[in-house]
Motif scaffolding. Structure first.
Motif, short mmCIF file in Angstrom:
data_model
loop_
_atom_site.label_atom_id
_atom_site.label_comp_id
_atom_site.label_asym_id
_atom_site.label_seq_id
_atom_site.Cartn_x
_atom_site.Cartn_y
_atom_site.Cartn_z
N UNK A 121 0.82 -1.22 0.00
CA UNK A 121 0.00 0.00 0.00
C UNK A 121 0.86 1.26 0.00
N UNK A 122 2.02 1.20 0.63
CA UNK A 122 2.90 2.39 0.70
C UNK A 122 3.49 2.66 -0.68
N UNK A 123 4.02 1.62 -1.32
CA UNK A 123 4.60 1.76 -2.66
C UNK A 123 3.56 2.22 -3.66
N UNK A 124 2.35 1.68 -3.55
CA UNK A 124 1.28 2.09 -4.48
C UNK A 124 0.98 3.58 -4.35
N UNK A 125 0.96 4.07 -3.10
CA UNK A 125 0.65 5.49 -2.87
C UNK A 125 1.76 6.37 -3.44
N UNK A 126 3.01 5.96 -3.23
CA UNK A 126 4.14 6.75 -3.75
C UNK A 126 4.11 6.77 -5.27
N UNK A 127 3.84 5.61 -5.83
CA UNK A 127 3.77 5.47 -7.28
C UNK A 127 2.70 6.39 -7.87
N UNK A 128 1.58 6.48 -7.15
CA UNK A 128 0.46 7.30 -7.64
C UNK A 128 0.72 8.79 -7.42
N UNK A 129 1.72 9.12 -6.63
CA UNK A 129 2.08 10.51 -6.40
C UNK A 129 1.06 11.28 -5.55
N UNK A 130 0.37 10.59 -4.65
CA UNK A 130 -0.64 11.26 -3.83
C UNK A 130 0.02 12.20 -2.82
N UNK A 131 -0.73 13.21 -2.38
CA UNK A 131 -0.15 14.12 -1.39
C UNK A 131 -0.51 13.70 0.04
N UNK A 132 -1.50 12.82 0.14
CA UNK A 132 -1.74 12.26 1.47
C UNK A 132 -2.07 10.78 1.37
N UNK A 133 -1.65 10.07 2.40
CA UNK A 133 -1.99 8.66 2.51
C UNK A 133 -2.29 8.43 3.98
N UNK A 134 -2.10 7.22 4.48
CA UNK A 134 -2.40 7.03 5.89
C UNK A 134 -2.48 5.58 6.29
N UNK A 135 -3.26 5.36 7.34
CA UNK A 135 -3.39 4.02 7.92
C UNK A 135 -4.87 3.76 8.18
N UNK A 136 -5.29 2.53 7.90
CA UNK A 136 -6.69 2.14 8.13
C UNK A 136 -6.75 0.90 9.02
N UNK A 137 -7.64 0.94 9.99
CA UNK A 137 -7.96 -0.27 10.76
C UNK A 137 -9.38 -0.66 10.37
N UNK A 138 -9.56 -1.91 10.00
CA UNK A 138 -10.89 -2.32 9.51
C UNK A 138 -11.21 -3.76 9.90
N UNK A 139 -12.52 -4.06 9.89
CA UNK A 139 -12.94 -5.44 10.09
C UNK A 139 -12.63 -6.22 8.82
N UNK A 140 -12.39 -7.50 8.99
CA UNK A 140 -12.00 -8.34 7.86
C UNK A 140 -13.22 -9.08 7.31
N UNK A 141 -13.35 -9.02 5.98
CA UNK A 141 -14.33 -9.87 5.31
C UNK A 141 -13.59 -10.73 4.29
N UNK A 142 -14.32 -11.34 3.37
CA UNK A 142 -13.67 -12.28 2.45
C UNK A 142 -12.80 -11.59 1.40
N UNK A 143 -12.95 -10.27 1.25
CA UNK A 143 -12.21 -9.56 0.20
C UNK A 143 -10.81 -9.15 0.64
N UNK A 144 -10.14 -8.50 -0.30
CA UNK A 144 -8.78 -8.02 -0.03
C UNK A 144 -8.86 -6.59 0.53
N UNK A 146 -11.25 -5.14 2.19
CA UNK A 146 -12.53 -4.53 1.82
C UNK A 146 -13.52 -4.38 2.97
N UNK A 147 -13.22 -4.92 4.13
CA UNK A 147 -14.21 -4.92 5.22
C UNK A 147 -14.47 -3.53 5.78
N UNK A 148 -15.53 -3.40 6.60
CA UNK A 148 -15.93 -2.11 7.17
C UNK A 148 -14.79 -1.40 7.91
N UNK A 149 -14.66 -0.11 7.59
CA UNK A 149 -13.57 0.68 8.19
C UNK A 149 -13.94 1.09 9.62
#
Ligand code: GRF
Length: 200
Positions: A121-144, A146-149
């Motif tokens: 996720x860090x490399x993807x954000x740098x690659x995309x050249x975003x000016x902000x990124x961060x950290x997410x804690x979320x519940x886990x579902x079957x997706x990658x 994708x669960x509720x934040x």
């Protein structure tokens, strides 16, 4: 005290933050087990040094996910584990564990989901050249990722910032955010249990 199991595949710096938070009494929980899909991973060393039981496996030794998750589930049941806490665990959780722990599997991801899910996720954000990124804690579902934040914390990317610097700042946020968020989840969980017990 909430009984948790931490799942990790790599360095385990988030595991360490959780160990430290429980030791300091900042997180009213015990880590009953550390599960890793990489036998030589450093997270296992950290667990052993803290006197925590470990379960390491190699997915290729099993026919499928249901088989190795079945083994993990038995151990978790034996230890009365209530929450599964993913901290750099590089596998999708399958139905075997999802069905046993509904709403009780939590993950931390180094981006502002839904942006940049999956690997690096860090490399993807740098690659995309975003000016902000961060950290997410979320519940886990079957997706990658994708669960509720549950919670997010923003980090501004400095102009020209390199990976090492951003990674360091993201990890620092993770290490303080994860114990804090889990503490709140566990508090609510205990309150709900208490509420149920009182109305029964
Ligand atoms: C963390 O950035 C976490 O958000 C992600 O994987 C990384 C694990 O790092 N899911 P560590 O093993 O806890 O040091």
């Amino acid at each position: 005290m909430i009984k948790m199991a931490v799942f990790a595949s790599g360095q385990g710096s988030n595991l360490q933050a959780l160990i430290d938070a429980t030791t300091r009494g900042e997180l009213p929980a015990t880590i009953e087990l550390v599960v890793s899909d990489r036998r030589g991973a450093y997270c296992l060393t950290r667990a052993s040094e803290a006197g925590i039981l470990t379960l390491a496996f190699s997915a290729k030794d099993y026919e499928d996910k249901a088989q190795y998750e079945g083994g993990i589930a038995s151990k978790l049941a034996e230890l009365d584990v209530e929450y599964l806490i993913l901290a750099g665990y590089m596998r999708l959780i399958g139905p075997t564990l999802l069905e046993r722990y509904p709403g009780r599997i939590v993950n931390i991801h180094p981006s502002l989901l839904p942006r940049f899910p999956g690997k690096d996720g860090i490399g993807q954000a740098l690659e995309a050249g975003v000016i902000e990124t961060g950290v997410t804690v979320h519940y886990v579902d079957a997706g990658m990722d994708t669960g509720p934040i549950i919670a997010q914390e923003r980090i501004l990317v400095a102009p020209g910032e390199d990976r090492a610097s951003l990674e360091k700042r993201i990890h620092a946020v993770e290490h303080s955010l994860y114990p804090k968020v889990l503490r709140e989840i566990f508090r609510q969980s205990r309150e709900e249990q208490h509420g149920k017990a009182c109305t029964n």
